[in-house]
Motif scaffolding. Structure first.
Motif, PDB file in Angstrom:
ATOM      1  N   LEU A   8      30.646 -28.510 -29.783  1.00  0.00           N
ATOM      2  CA  LEU A   8      31.517 -27.347 -29.657  1.00  0.00           C
ATOM      3  C   LEU A   8      32.771 -27.797 -28.922  1.00  0.00           C
ATOM      4  N   THR A   9      33.937 -27.507 -29.483  1.00  0.00           N
ATOM      5  CA  THR A   9      35.155 -28.065 -28.896  1.00  0.00           C
ATOM      6  C   THR A   9      36.357 -27.203 -29.190  1.00  0.00           C
ATOM      7  N   SER A  10      37.422 -27.404 -28.397  1.00  0.00           N
ATOM      8  CA  SER A  10      38.699 -26.761 -28.659  1.00  0.00           C
ATOM      9  C   SER A  10      39.276 -27.306 -29.961  1.00  0.00           C
ATOM     10  N   THR A  11      39.880 -26.433 -30.737  1.00  0.00           N
ATOM     11  CA  THR A  11      40.355 -26.839 -32.068  1.00  0.00           C
ATOM     12  C   THR A  11      41.342 -27.994 -32.000  1.00  0.00           C
ATOM     13  N   ALA A  31      29.549 -38.420 -29.767  1.00  0.00           N
ATOM     14  CA  ALA A  31      28.175 -38.321 -30.273  1.00  0.00           C
ATOM     15  C   ALA A  31      28.155 -37.589 -31.612  1.00  0.00           C
ATOM     16  N   ALA A  32      28.990 -36.560 -31.748  1.00  0.00           N
ATOM     17  CA  ALA A  32      29.061 -35.840 -33.024  1.00  0.00           C
ATOM     18  C   ALA A  32      29.588 -36.741 -34.130  1.00  0.00           C
ATOM     19  N   ILE A  33      30.630 -37.510 -33.849  1.00  0.00           N
ATOM     20  CA  ILE A  33      31.172 -38.440 -34.835  1.00  0.00           C
ATOM     21  C   ILE A  33      30.114 -39.445 -35.259  1.00  0.00           C
ATOM     22  N   ALA A  34      29.253 -39.833 -34.312  1.00  0.00           N
ATOM     23  CA  ALA A  34      28.183 -40.794 -34.606  1.00  0.00           C
ATOM     24  C   ALA A  34      26.996 -40.152 -35.322  1.00  0.00           C
ATOM     25  N   GLY A  35      27.071 -38.848 -35.615  1.00  0.00           N
ATOM     26  CA  GLY A  35      26.013 -38.184 -36.365  1.00  0.00           C
ATOM     27  C   GLY A  35      24.822 -37.763 -35.541  1.00  0.00           C
ATOM     28  N   GLN A  36      25.025 -37.490 -34.246  1.00  0.00           N
ATOM     29  CA  GLN A  36      23.904 -37.162 -33.368  1.00  0.00           C
ATOM     30  C   GLN A  36      23.692 -35.668 -33.178  1.00  0.00           C
ATOM     31  N   GLY A  37      24.551 -34.817 -33.750  1.00  0.00           N
ATOM     32  CA  GLY A  37      24.341 -33.385 -33.623  1.00  0.00           C
ATOM     33  C   GLY A  37      25.629 -32.604 -33.770  1.00  0.00           C
ATOM     34  N   LEU A  38      25.566 -31.308 -33.390  1.00  0.00           N
ATOM     35  CA  LEU A  38      26.715 -30.408 -33.458  1.00  0.00           C
ATOM     36  C   LEU A  38      27.398 -30.351 -32.095  1.00  0.00           C
ATOM     37  N   ALA A  64      18.552 -24.794 -37.406  1.00  0.00           N
ATOM     38  CA  ALA A  64      17.473 -25.209 -36.500  1.00  0.00           C
ATOM     39  C   ALA A  64      17.189 -26.706 -36.579  1.00  0.00           C
ATOM     40  N   ARG A  65      17.699 -27.375 -37.592  1.00  0.00           N
ATOM     41  CA  ARG A  65      17.456 -28.808 -37.742  1.00  0.00           C
ATOM     42  C   ARG A  65      18.452 -29.649 -36.946  1.00  0.00           C
ATOM     43  N   TYR A  66      19.486 -29.024 -36.416  1.00  0.00           N
ATOM     44  CA  TYR A  66      20.570 -29.762 -35.759  1.00  0.00           C
ATOM     45  C   TYR A  66      20.392 -29.804 -34.237  1.00  0.00           C
ATOM     46  N   PRO A  67      20.455 -30.964 -33.621  1.00  0.00           N
ATOM     47  CA  PRO A  67      20.569 -31.022 -32.156  1.00  0.00           C
ATOM     48  C   PRO A  67      21.920 -30.446 -31.726  1.00  0.00           C
ATOM     49  N   LEU A  68      21.939 -29.799 -30.579  1.00  0.00           N
ATOM     50  CA  LEU A  68      23.188 -29.273 -30.020  1.00  0.00           C
ATOM     51  C   LEU A  68      23.682 -30.209 -28.919  1.00  0.00           C
ATOM     52  N   LEU A  69      24.942 -30.587 -29.003  1.00  0.00           N
ATOM     53  CA  LEU A  69      25.565 -31.473 -28.030  1.00  0.00           C
ATOM     54  C   LEU A  69      26.372 -30.620 -27.058  1.00  0.00           C
ATOM     55  N   HIS A  70      25.938 -30.549 -25.815  1.00  0.00           N
ATOM     56  CA  HIS A  70      26.567 -29.700 -24.808  1.00  0.00           C
ATOM     57  C   HIS A  70      27.547 -30.508 -23.957  1.00  0.00           C
ATOM     58  N   ASP A  71      28.596 -29.846 -23.463  1.00  0.00           N
ATOM     59  CA  ASP A  71      29.463 -30.445 -22.446  1.00  0.00           C
ATOM     60  C   ASP A  71      29.340 -29.631 -21.170  1.00  0.00           C
ATOM     61  N   ALA A  72      30.173 -29.926 -20.195  1.00  0.00           N
ATOM     62  CA  ALA A  72      30.053 -29.266 -18.887  1.00  0.00           C
ATOM     63  C   ALA A  72      30.361 -27.777 -18.955  1.00  0.00           C
ATOM     64  N   PHE A  79      48.091 -24.683 -24.977  1.00  0.00           N
ATOM     65  CA  PHE A  79      47.176 -24.393 -26.078  1.00  0.00           C
ATOM     66  C   PHE A  79      46.283 -23.219 -25.710  1.00  0.00           C
ATOM     67  N   GLU A  80      46.128 -22.266 -26.617  1.00  0.00           N
ATOM     68  CA  GLU A  80      45.065 -21.286 -26.474  1.00  0.00           C
ATOM     69  C   GLU A  80      43.745 -21.988 -26.786  1.00  0.00           C
ATOM     70  N   ASN A  81      42.725 -21.697 -26.007  1.00  0.00           N
ATOM     71  CA  ASN A  81      41.458 -22.408 -26.137  1.00  0.00           C
ATOM     72  C   ASN A  81      40.537 -21.678 -27.104  1.00  0.00           C
ATOM     73  N   VAL A  82      40.491 -22.148 -28.322  1.00  0.00           N
ATOM     74  CA  VAL A  82      39.634 -21.586 -29.366  1.00  0.00           C
ATOM     75  C   VAL A  82      38.574 -22.622 -29.715  1.00  0.00           C
ATOM     76  N   LEU A  83      37.293 -22.255 -29.556  1.00  0.00           N
ATOM     77  CA  LEU A  83      36.197 -23.202 -29.761  1.00  0.00           C
ATOM     78  C   LEU A  83      35.617 -23.085 -31.168  1.00  0.00           C
ATOM     79  N   VAL A  84      35.331 -24.243 -31.756  1.00  0.00           N
ATOM     80  CA  VAL A  84      34.701 -24.299 -33.079  1.00  0.00           C
ATOM     81  C   VAL A  84      33.573 -25.322 -33.042  1.00  0.00           C
ATOM     82  N   ALA A  85      32.647 -25.196 -33.997  1.00  0.00           N
ATOM     83  CA  ALA A  85      31.525 -26.132 -34.097  1.00  0.00           C
ATOM     84  C   ALA A  85      31.853 -27.204 -35.126  1.00  0.00           C
TER      85      ALA A  85
END
Length: 296
Positions: A240-243, A231-238, A189-197, A163-169
């Motif tokens: 960023l992930t591979s498509t 966490a995103a599925i649970a509605g906790q924020g945005l 600005a109203r959205y928490p950002l969910l970070h990974d490693a 897979f080519e790694n293309v990130l989307v929000a």
């Protein structure tokens, strides 16, 4: 004419002896074998009588091997190992394969597709090792790996792009309905950002908002992409992930792409294997299935 094997002690007695030497306790040995404690003691007494030697000293709460017992058990154990190895060589080699993948790849892509693999290759025993640690094909007994990186990989390895790694929000549709589309009217600005490693949000935001970087409500950090997605599925924020990790979640309505921006980071997902695999037929079959599934 070959000389016959000299008379052996009771093989059942020898087996019981080997088990007792590991536990130094008749009761524990009996539990392992599945017989009574008295039966174990009787086998040991019979073996000692047959050999004319004392193999154990009976102490108040345990047993202790005598000098003769210590000398004897190493050879007995080696003999049982030889019998076990000889028996294994009679069996046909199983079609099994160990594949090393990251935890996120396992949970978000591979596991949902395992029924398709089993249906296509019912004779292959697929063993999944989910870890972020780079597998060693020799010491870890790994046959195949799916890894995030860039060419070239180490010498002696084949690496094929999966897979080519293309990130989307992405975010929960319910959260977007509550807070408004992130790309409109300063809603971001109203959205928490969910970070990974991988922490690619700074690059993504520069690409998505080149003229005016938005502020964020807060940052929540996880060591696994899969946790950020949950966490995103649970509605906790945005998140960023591979498509390809969220194709199923988007199709089912659990997640929604919230911005048109796509970030290509230069590191992609590859199927990696030794140039001379231990199980070439199984490796070829699994590599072919992975490529077909990725294409679908």
């Amino acid at each position: 004419m070959a000389e016959g094997i000299r008379r052996l002690p009771s093989l059942n007695g020898l087996r019981v002896f080997e088990v007792v030497t590991r536990h130094l306790n008749f009761r524990l040995a009996a539990e392992e074998i599945g017989v009574t404690q008295g039966a174990v003691a009787q086998q040991i007494r019979g073996l000692e009588a047959e050999l004319g030697l004392k193999l154990f000293d009976r102490l108040p709460r345990t047993l202790a091997l005598t000098e003769a017992g210590q000398s004897y058990v190493s050879n007995v154990r080696r003999a049982f190992e030889l019998i076990s190895d000889a028996t294994e060589t009679l069996k046909p080699e199983p079609l099994h394969l160990t594949i090393s993948v990251t935890p996120t790849f396992a949970s978000k892509w591979l596991i949902p597709r395992l029924p398709d693999f089993t249906a296509a290759h019912p004779n292959i025993d697929l063993r999944i090792l989910a870890t972020d640690r780079i597998a060693n094909f020799q010491t870890d007994a790994v046959d195949l790996a799916v890894r995030y990186g860039r060419l070239p990989f180490a010498s002696g390895l084949n690496a094929e792009l999966l897979f080519e790694n293309v990130l989307v929000a992405v975010a929960s549709p319910l959260l977007v309905e509550k807070l408004g589309p992130p790309g409109q009217d300063g809603n971001f600005a109203r959205y928490p950002l969910l970070h990974d490693a991988h922490d690619s949000w700074p690059q993504f935001l520069e690409l998505a908002f080149p003229d005016n970087l938005p502020t964020t409500a807060k940052n929540i950090r996880f060591n696994q992409t899969s946790l950020a997605l949950e966490a995103a599925i649970a509605g906790q924020g945005l998140a960023l992930t591979s498509t390809f990790f969220v194709e199923d979640d988007i199709a089912s309505g659990r997640l929604l792409r919230v911005l048109p921006t796509e970030l290509t980071v230069g590191s992609d997902f590859y199927v990696v294997s030794p140039r001379k695999p231990r199980h070439p037929a199984s490796v070829a079959a699994v590599k072919g299935w992975l490529a077909d599934a990725a294409g679908r």
